[in-house]
Design an enzyme around this catalytic site. Structure first.
Site, PDB file in Angstrom:
ATOM      1  N   ILE B  88      45.813  49.368  33.797  1.00 15.10           N
ATOM      2  CA  ILE B  88      46.291  47.978  33.610  1.00 15.10           C
ATOM      3  C   ILE B  88      45.419  47.019  34.047  1.00 15.10           C
ATOM      4  O   ILE B  88      44.456  47.235  34.971  1.00 15.10           O
ATOM      5  CB  ILE B  88      47.341  48.000  34.668  1.00 15.10           C
ATOM      6  CG1 ILE B  88      48.625  49.001  34.366  1.00 15.10           C
ATOM      7  CG2 ILE B  88      48.051  46.444  34.430  1.00 15.10           C
ATOM      8  CD1 ILE B  88      49.460  49.226  35.386  1.00 15.10           C
ATOM      9  N   CYS B  89      45.255  46.020  33.394  1.00 17.86           N
ATOM     10  CA  CYS B  89      44.280  44.823  33.398  1.00 17.86           C
ATOM     11  C   CYS B  89      45.365  43.534  34.167  1.00 17.86           C
ATOM     12  O   CYS B  89      45.700  43.060  33.364  1.00 17.86           O
ATOM     13  CB  CYS B  89      43.597  44.294  32.364  1.00 17.86           C
ATOM     14  SG  CYS B  89      42.607  42.918  32.750  1.00 17.86           S
ATOM     15  N   LEU B  90      45.273  43.361  35.399  1.00 20.37           N
ATOM     16  CA  LEU B  90      46.051  42.425  36.098  1.00 20.37           C
ATOM     17  C   LEU B  90      45.681  41.764  37.057  1.00 20.37           C
ATOM     18  O   LEU B  90      45.172  42.666  38.236  1.00 20.37           O
ATOM     19  CB  LEU B  90      47.604  43.102  36.289  1.00 20.37           C
ATOM     20  CG  LEU B  90      48.630  42.116  36.920  1.00 20.37           C
ATOM     21  CD1 LEU B  90      49.079  41.182  35.675  1.00 20.37           C
ATOM     22  CD2 LEU B  90      49.922  42.961  37.295  1.00 20.37           C
TER      23      LEU B  90
END
Lengths: 473, 201
Positions: B88-90
């Site tokens: 995930i890119c968060l």
């Protein structure tokens, strides 16, 4: 900083003594007109700490601040420009503090929850709570654990509040109060990281790139000039931290080094150590720095670079350093152009490599000269002082050849035109004089001292003329 | 250090269990407090609606001063989530993490991410490109993935089904997952998808 140890002053003293000491450093001949002259101090981390402390005290006095921590953070944020900080602060203190992330403009966190720590979710007595200027309260244990993690990850001046979205920075005093009782090692690491951060933002300080060297270079203005660390003796360009590279500039030399690294395969082929004598075809290994070769078999004098007769190189016009571009290049096919580009690169690279190699060989020669002088003194052939001129000549030769080496990357990236022609003419004359000097020095026993002295003056003159014309100040 | 992490996780775990939020859930993995499984349901009015997505949560020893390591174990078609690995890119799982944040906030943020993708800061460039240039195809694909992998209700897209069957005929060694991944990567252009499989062989 008047009490700080300044090594360049010491160097000057040392240099005056150089005439009679072992390491002949020509730097002492530096005059005001010397384009390479650059004043710098080489200081210890402790000196740097004093420098920062003085600046912080100054600002605390000027702004009548309560805390030194605030002054330090302001200075760090505004790149240690005391005047700018004072002006900004007097104009709008709140905004200045907000810019430096010391205090936010809107301070209104609720302190009602000061018995519940948002990090460990524990109810604690309020005395154990701490907060930065933003007022976000966390328990002391959580702060300490948080700081340990942050410092462990190499952070120091950038450690901010634990609260979500809050970017207020932790002052040094706040951090030290929490971690100092816990671990002396952690405290030392934190202080070192802080110092490194400050040095990085300071416009007059530079780390010495020498291996394991703690020294810091202090200058008025950071320029692409030669600096020599007085602790580890590393010489480097003050601006880029790489090897000193006049007359080329930092960007040019970076391009060149990258290119050389990319083309190392082709470079391997040219760094072969031997060439055949153009006359009798005997295999010759180059064991000295001079490019004026004499075949030990047939006594033919030739140039190592172009393998041509040395006579044509003599006094007139030394053309070996000039690359002749194929004038028909625009009409050639893409393949031929690529070949021509490689040829051009190899031409410059070969010379760059060759002079680097000559430099190393001449270093060996310098040691030999040293031994020879010792022998002569022992045999009562003159005093030690009488023979110092040989070492002076060797040092000057190294200095000139170093500059010559760096003229090749410069020339490689120069656009064709009259300026390039002038540069290559000067480069050629410098190269001719350097080879002359190298030749004479290798045969110093049979060369007149006066003749060698003349050659030294001529070579250095050529070098300074080239730098004066092409080294941007 | 690990002490604070343990304490925190126990309390956070209770917090999520006690809260009556239906859309998020947290479970311990084999009594190990430092390894958890989270569930989120797909938000309404998105292609993920009605799906149940699993995330694997690993708590570092330095928690809560460093963020938890979170990735999807349910396959998902989303610009900010790798369609291959679930990474995930968060921002809050990276530099925007703050010690006062909790696993509940993380799960709710993931839900919010499913509702509002950030195609300009992609994790999966192929998905992000489809999101920006062929948005309706993206929505159909994301829906198909949610139905196939996360149990979202509704009839499957018959056109996609047909293409998958055809793909598996031509490339019998591939499995259904590979077929879906390949076809989605190539905007359901079956010729390109097959060509690519043979190229990489």
């Amino acid at each position: 900083m008047s009490d700080a140890h300044t090594s360049s002053d010491e160097d000057d003293l040392y240099d005056e003594g150089d005439y009679y000491s072992q390491s002949a450093d020509i730097e002492s001949e530096a005059t005001e007109a010397d384009i390479e002259a650059y004043h710098f101090e080489c200081v210890t981390p402790e000196d740097v700490d004093k420098l920062f402390a003085t600046a912080v005290n100054d600002l605390t006095d000027k702004l009548i601040l309560q805390e030194a921590g605030v002054a330090r953070m302001l200075l760090h944020h505004f790149q240690w420009n005391c005047q700018e900080v004072v002006e900004r602060y007097k104009k709008n203190p709140a905004q200045t503090l907000a810019l430096a992330r010391i205090r936010s403009i809107t301070v209104s966190p609720d302190n009602n929850n000061a018995h519940f720590c948002q990090t460990c979710f524990q109810n604690l007595r309020s005395g154990e709570f701490r907060s930065l200027d933003c007022g976000h309260q966390f328990c002391a244990d959580c702060w300490t654990a948080f700081l340990e993690v942050q410092i462990g990850q190499g952070r120091s001046t950038e450690i901010a509040c634990m609260s979500q979205g809050c970017d207020i920075l932790a002052p040094m005093e706040f951090v030290l109060q929490l971690i100092a009782p816990k671990s002396a090692l952690l405290e030392a690491r934190y202080l070192q990281f802080c110092r490194n951060d400050w040095i990085r933002t300071h416009p007059q300080l530079r780390f010495c790139p020498g291996r394991n060297c703690q020294a810091v270079i202090r200058v008025e203005q950071i320029l692409a000039k030669r600096v020599k660390c007085s602790f580890c003796q590393t010489q480097f360009c003050c601006r880029c931290g790489g090897d000193y590279h006049a007359p080329a500039d930092c960007e040019t030399i970076k391009k060149w080094i990258t290119k050389c690294a990319d083309d190392s395969e082709t470079a391997n082929y040219i760094s072969a150590h031997t060439k055949d004598c153009p006359m009798c075809h005997v295999c010759i290994e180059k064991n000295g720095g001079c490019n004026h070769m004499q075949c030990s078999g047939c006594k033919y004098d030739f140039c190592w670079m172009c393998l041509g007769d040395w006579k044509t190189h003599g006094s007139q016009y030394y053309e070996c350093s000039r690359y002749k571009e194929n004038p028909n290049i625009a009409n050639e096919s893409v393949n031929a152009q690529a070949r021509e580009a490689l040829k051009k690169y190899l031409f410059y690279f070969e010379r760059w490599e060759n002079h680097a190699k000559s430099l190393r060989l001449e270093e060996v020669m310098r040691e030999k000269i040293q031994n020879r002088i010792n022998q002569k003194v022992m045999a009562k052939e003159g005093t030690w002082i009488d023979w110092q001129y040989l070492l002076d000549a060797a040092a000057l030769l190294a200095k000139c050849r170093y500059t010559l080496q760096y003229t090749y990357p410069y020339a490689y990236f120069l656009d064709p035109g009259p300026r390039k022609e002038l540069f290559e003419y000067q480069q050629a004359t410098l190269e001719a004089e350097i080879e002359n000097l190298s030749w004479k020095l290798e045969r110093a026993e049979t060369t007149q001292r006066g003749e060698l002295g003349n050659q030294m003056v001529i070579a250095e003159k050529r070098r300074s003329i080239l730098l004066k014309d092409f080294l941007s100040p | 250090m690990a002490n604070i992490a343990m304490q925190r996780i126990r309390r956070e775990f209770k917090e999520v269990v006690r809260s009556d939020e239906q859309s998020i859930k947290l479970e311990l993995q084999e009594d190990n407090v430092l390894s958890l499984t989270g569930y989120i349901t797909g938000p309404e009015k998105t292609p993920y609606e009605g799906g149940r997505f699993h995330v694997q949560i690993t708590i570092p020893e330095t928690y809560p001063f460093n963020p938890p390591i979170v990735k999807f174990t349910t396959k998902l078609w989303h610009p900010n989530i790798s369609s291959q690995t679930g990474v995930i890119c968060l921002d809050i799982l990276k530099d925007q993490w703050a010690a006062a944040m909790t696993l509940r906030i993380v799960l709710l943020s993931l839900q919010a991410l499913l509702s509002a993708a950030e195609p300009d800061d992609p994790q999966d460039a192929v998905v992000a490109n489809q999101y920006k240039t062929k948005h309706s195809l993206f929505q159909q694909t994301a829906r198909f993935w949610a139905q196939t992998f996360a149990g979202a209700p509704g009839p499957l897209n018959p056109d996609f089904q047909k293409k998958i069957d055809k793909f598996l005929e031509v490339a019998p060694r591939a499995d259904r997952h590979t077929a879906i991944q390949q076809l989605s990567n190539f905007d359901w252009n079956i010729d390109k998808a097959i060509e690519d499989v043979y190229k990489s062989d």
